[in-house]
Design a protein around this motif. Structure first.
Motif, PDB file in Angstrom:
ATOM      1  N   ALA A 148     -69.064 -21.753  29.440  1.00  0.00           N
ATOM      2  CA  ALA A 148     -68.111 -21.705  29.058  1.00  0.00           C
ATOM      3  C   ALA A 148     -67.764 -23.111  28.661  1.00  0.00           C
ATOM      4  N   GLY A 149     -68.107 -24.538  28.028  1.00  0.00           N
ATOM      5  CA  GLY A 149     -68.596 -25.055  27.943  1.00  0.00           C
ATOM      6  C   GLY A 149     -67.927 -26.135  28.915  1.00  0.00           C
ATOM      7  N   ASN A 150     -68.013 -26.387  29.991  1.00  0.00           N
ATOM      8  CA  ASN A 150     -67.731 -26.740  30.893  1.00  0.00           C
ATOM      9  C   ASN A 150     -66.402 -27.642  31.155  1.00  0.00           C
ATOM     10  N   LYS A 151     -65.198 -26.802  30.613  1.00  0.00           N
ATOM     11  CA  LYS A 151     -64.077 -26.166  31.340  1.00  0.00           C
ATOM     12  C   LYS A 151     -63.434 -26.493  32.609  1.00  0.00           C
ATOM     13  N   LEU A 152     -63.320 -27.519  32.909  1.00  0.00           N
ATOM     14  CA  LEU A 152     -62.795 -27.807  34.357  1.00  0.00           C
ATOM     15  C   LEU A 152     -61.275 -27.140  35.372  1.00  0.00           C
ATOM     16  N   THR A 153     -61.313 -26.098  36.290  1.00  0.00           N
ATOM     17  CA  THR A 153     -60.231 -25.610  36.589  1.00  0.00           C
ATOM     18  C   THR A 153     -59.769 -27.153  37.648  1.00  0.00           C
ATOM     19  N   PHE A 154     -58.688 -26.788  37.598  1.00  0.00           N
ATOM     20  CA  PHE A 154     -58.922 -27.809  38.940  1.00  0.00           C
ATOM     21  C   PHE A 154     -57.549 -27.591  39.587  1.00  0.00           C
ATOM     22  N   GLY A 155     -57.477 -27.430  41.470  1.00  0.00           N
ATOM     23  CA  GLY A 155     -56.838 -27.817  42.091  1.00  0.00           C
ATOM     24  C   GLY A 155     -56.100 -28.544  42.044  1.00  0.00           C
ATOM     25  N   GLY A 156     -54.260 -28.449  42.720  1.00  0.00           N
ATOM     26  CA  GLY A 156     -53.361 -29.256  42.799  1.00  0.00           C
ATOM     27  C   GLY A 156     -53.370 -30.438  43.580  1.00  0.00           C
ATOM     28  N   GLY A 157     -54.468 -30.608  43.994  1.00  0.00           N
ATOM     29  CA  GLY A 157     -54.573 -32.262  44.232  1.00  0.00           C
ATOM     30  C   GLY A 157     -54.178 -32.321  45.270  1.00  0.00           C
ATOM     31  N   THR A 158     -54.235 -33.533  46.518  1.00  0.00           N
ATOM     32  CA  THR A 158     -54.356 -33.900  47.823  1.00  0.00           C
ATOM     33  C   THR A 158     -54.030 -35.199  48.117  1.00  0.00           C
ATOM     34  N   ARG A 159     -52.942 -35.820  48.393  1.00  0.00           N
ATOM     35  CA  ARG A 159     -52.765 -37.321  48.046  1.00  0.00           C
ATOM     36  C   ARG A 159     -53.091 -37.833  49.821  1.00  0.00           C
ATOM     37  N   VAL A 160     -54.608 -38.551  49.570  1.00  0.00           N
ATOM     38  CA  VAL A 160     -54.580 -39.332  51.228  1.00  0.00           C
ATOM     39  C   VAL A 160     -54.347 -40.488  51.193  1.00  0.00           C
ATOM     40  N   LEU A 161     -53.585 -41.127  52.413  1.00  0.00           N
ATOM     41  CA  LEU A 161     -52.894 -42.141  52.235  1.00  0.00           C
ATOM     42  C   LEU A 161     -54.253 -42.369  53.879  1.00  0.00           C
ATOM     43  N   VAL A 162     -54.938 -43.312  54.265  1.00  0.00           N
ATOM     44  CA  VAL A 162     -55.451 -44.072  55.230  1.00  0.00           C
ATOM     45  C   VAL A 162     -54.831 -45.256  56.083  1.00  0.00           C
ATOM     46  N   LYS A 163     -53.795 -45.149  57.131  1.00  0.00           N
ATOM     47  CA  LYS A 163     -52.944 -46.170  57.357  1.00  0.00           C
ATOM     48  C   LYS A 163     -54.210 -46.974  58.365  1.00  0.00           C
ATOM     49  N   PRO A 164     -54.352 -48.627  57.865  1.00  0.00           N
ATOM     50  CA  PRO A 164     -55.339 -48.961  58.933  1.00  0.00           C
ATOM     51  C   PRO A 164     -54.513 -49.256  59.926  1.00  0.00           C
TER      52      PRO A 164
END
Lengths: 113, 112
Positions: A97-113
């Motif tokens: 189908a043309g490699n069309k991407l369906t994306f998830g909503g995203g996850t913001r990751v914060l790595v604390k030092p």
């Protein structure tokens, strides 16, 4: 219709810890499952990808686990580093189908030092 | 290789104005795509093309038009801009054989 659901929306992890992000899809015709990493102000960049004929793929500290019967896949970031702080998107596509991407909503990751 | 390039980087439009977002790739990819990304959301497909002269609608095509006269270029046209079109627009390309999509740096559009 949201065909790829991603969780959690955000994640805070200590340096050296493990980050786990989960995705579920609905369309069984999908045959390519990438994860993209996006830094603020930049376009998404491919991190790692898997096809449904394997259950796991590892590249350095990043691993995709794939469960075809459950229609789920996940990203594991081992030994998380502050430089891994970014937004991660799962996606799915079908080559016919043309490699069309369906994306998830995203996850913001914060790595604390 | 420059990869996928997009111009402009930023643009402010007034309601009802029109503009064209430019996208070019130098990887000889057959497939090209336009996505929009609203704040805190994933990307949604607007239009895509599988080769020069061939375009098709994605998930959110209303208010946009595209053309593909060459393999390299895939401009996105906004007619009669509306506040709902305020977003970041990404262009991407991929080859026939590989599902990997390569993204441009994006165009941040504000419609006031």
């Amino acid at each position: 219709q949201q065909q790829v659901k991603q969780s959690p929306q955000s994640l805070i992890v200590q340096k050296g810890g493990i980050s786990i992000i989960n995705c579920a899809y609905e369309n069984t015709a999908f045959d390519y499952f990438p994860w993209y990493q996006q830094f603020p102000g930049k376009g998404p960049a491919l991190l790692i990808a898997i096809r449904p004929d394997v259950s796991e793929k590892k590249e350095g500290r990043f691993t995709i686990s794939f469960n075809k019967s459950a229609k789920q896949f996940s990203l594991h970031i081992m030994d998380s580093q502050p430089g891994d702080s970014a937004t991660y998107f799962c996606a799915a596509s079908r080559q016919a189908a043309g490699n069309k991407l369906t994306f998830g909503g995203g996850t913001r990751v914060l790595v604390k030092p | 290789n420059a990869g996928v390039t997009q111009t402009p980087k930023f643009r402010i439009l007034k309601i009802g104005q029109s503009m064209t977002l430019q996208c070019a790739q130098d990887m000889n990819h057959n497939y090209m795509y336009w996505y929009r990304q609203d704040p805190g959301m994933g990307l949604k497909l607007i239009y895509y093309s599988v080769g020069a002269g061939i375009t098709d609608k994605g998930e959110v095509p209303n208010g946009y038009n595209v053309s593909r006269s060459t393999t390299e270029d895939f401009p996105l046209r906004l007619e009669l801009a509306a506040p709902s079109q305020t977003s970041v627009y990404f262009c991407a390309s991929s080859s026939l054989s590989d599902g990997t999509q390569y993204f441009g740096p994006g165009t941040r559009l504000t419609v006031l």
